[in-house]
Design an enzyme around this catalytic site. Sequence first.
Site, short mmCIF file in Angstrom:
data_model
loop_
_atom_site.label_atom_id
_atom_site.label_comp_id
_atom_site.label_asym_id
_atom_site.label_seq_id
_atom_site.Cartn_x
_atom_site.Cartn_y
_atom_site.Cartn_z
N GLU A 470 1.02 -1.41 -0.13
CA GLU A 470 -0.04 0.11 -0.02
C GLU A 470 0.93 1.13 0.01
OE1 GLU A 470 -2.09 0.11 3.70
OE2 GLU A 470 -3.01 2.09 3.13
N ASP A 543 -1.06 -1.02 5.65
CA ASP A 543 -1.00 -0.45 7.13
C ASP A 543 -1.83 -1.10 7.97
OD1 ASP A 543 0.94 1.32 6.26
OD2 ASP A 543 -0.51 2.80 5.81
N ASP A 547 -7.58 2.28 6.78
CA ASP A 547 -7.49 2.22 5.12
C ASP A 547 -6.73 0.94 4.75
OD1 ASP A 547 -8.63 4.45 4.65
OD2 ASP A 547 -7.01 5.63 4.36
#
Length: 680
Positions: A470, A543, A547
């Site tokens: 990401e 993470d 998100d």
Amino acid sequence: MEEEKKDSVVEKEDGITYGQVEVPTNERTIEKADELYTAENIQVLQGLEPVRKRPGMYIGTTASAGLHHLVWEIVDNAIDEALAGYCTKINVIINKDESITVTDNGRGIPVDIVHDSGLSGVETAFTILHAGGKFGSGGGYKVSGGLHGVGASVVNALSSWCEVEVAKEGGLYRTRFENGGNIVEHLERIGDVSNEEHGTKVTFKPDPTIFTETTHYQYETIKNHLRQMAFLNGGVEISITDSRVEPNLQESFLYNGGIREYVSFINSGKNAINPDVIYCQGAEQVTLVGGEELRIYAEIAMQWTDYYTTDGIYSFCNNISTKEGGTHVEGFNLALNRTLNDYARKMKLLSEKDPNLTTDDCREGLTCVISAKHPNPQYEGQTKTKLGNSEVRKIVSSIVGTQLMQYLMEHPVAGKAIIEKAKLAARGRIAAQKARETARKDALGISSLPGKLADCSSRDPEKCELYIVEGNSAGGSAKNGRDRETQAVLPLRGKILNVEKAREEHIFKNVEIGNMIQAIGGGIRENFDATKIRYHKIVIMTDADVDGDHIRILLLTFFYRFMRPLIEGGYVYIAQPPLYKVDYKGSAYYAYNDLELEKLKRALQLKDGHPVQRYKGLGEMNPEQLWETTMNPEVRKMIRITVDDAAQAEKIFSDLMGEDVLPRKQFISENARFAENLDI
Ligand code: TSJ
């Protein structure tokens, strides 16, 4: 991993012992005179040693799946009693010592002496291989049965001890086995019960010398299986209790609607096209060449939703998931396609010039459970999960052909909605075809790997790993920190498309998705070929925040929908970056969760208030730290994603991607109900 089931006719060796009784040799088992037995039914008494010698032959594996298989085998016997019409309730208890108790309120296993073995029915069932059915009187046949169709004796053979209690005809009986099925207490009447009381209670403790990998039972796994059994056998109440925790966990499943409720359950949270689940059922008597009469039963429940997927068909034979489909599914597809086209033409919903709807058009958005019961099922296919009996094709197609048409004629509003959905699918199919052609031309133009991919140098897929990361900054750290020989890095920008909610034509235009397809190299959907993939570990690294959770779910959904064998083959992993870093006396220490942090603080004897860094994102780690904590195969932790129950996975993904946020939160907090933790 699957091994072929042994023939039920077993060559007899001299002097086989079972339990503690010597079996006379060179004699075929004499069958009851009043029952007609075919060659297949002839069984020879055999002890339990073969099971302990080669447990894999009987339960597939001695890992966690095999451990749970023992429970399925015992429960199957109780379900058979329910299908025979004598049992309404089954309880499963996980005891504190990881032994399992299964009880039912059926007739109780027969306690009379079985002529062939000289033992009681109970002892015969538990000490003689392939004894299933031997002591059963005529009437109902055994339709339930695990993957390998073995029985109580196999469970006993693989247990350090096993106790059976039977309440029957006013008496309470008990017997006990130890060390792989040796009778230590013969069946004995130990008390009285009222005449209304009847049933069977089995407790067994899996042998840790056989199940060397784990003897720990997974509550969720057992719960999901029992719920599935309750759906497939409507009207039978099945409960689970976990006595290992205080207060005990307990759940109970009873679905009087059977597979209709199964379809509703899978579709809960989706928008339905037809409000009621459509249900068809029927049975057919088939006379075999030898004159043997068989009763084959099939039931089908279906409901369309506004989804775009065509893989919502869950098929079973004798309560076993037929993952590869087979003749029941073929019969269904045939009738579905023919009926919808006939109906659409009859109702002028398709005009003369319109081409026929394809089977895939008819299946778009359809959730369907097909359950067949067959006294003599034949399984084919790579994993022996494809129903092969050809007579089933016609039976299912005739049931669906007649009853679906009748339903549509009686429910014209639902009928019209279903046809409109299929017509929309047809339009989408044609648009997607065009989009695919353009995409192929584009790919021909570049034909190279995506520019953002930092590939590894090795070309041996078994050694290669693809990290999907990401964000560009974490991507940069990963690129610089990785082992360049075996680890490739593909950074993703922002969120990826939700494939659950998007039409195929948009999906193929999405850059991030295109990059992943190109990098992995195995193609997609029905053209996916796992032998062509360029990496045997696909690692999702996001993470540890909301998100990141969302992106991870979007990626898993993409793999599940477009490269399912990748998930089924166990190629997909989730990286586990540390949550905390503690600097102490010039060294860095990492903790992956709160519990570990507490342990670490204690181990280092840190004073209260010693600084602890909480990582908010991968981007906060430099390349060395990322390597050290998350990518170095020597020390990293990863979660391997597995799916063993397609309907359950479907439910998880649709819950996750649906409008309702609660299931998503719950999923995240449980950290993947369908993921197993691996330290790699
Ligand atoms: F697997 C098992 F044997 F351990 C087991 C069997 C475990 C459990 C929990 C239940 C059972 C079981 C077996 N429940 N009910 C029965 N029924 C019979 O075995 C039975 C009873 C009566 C008659 C009859 O013809 O009178 C026939 C059968 C097969």
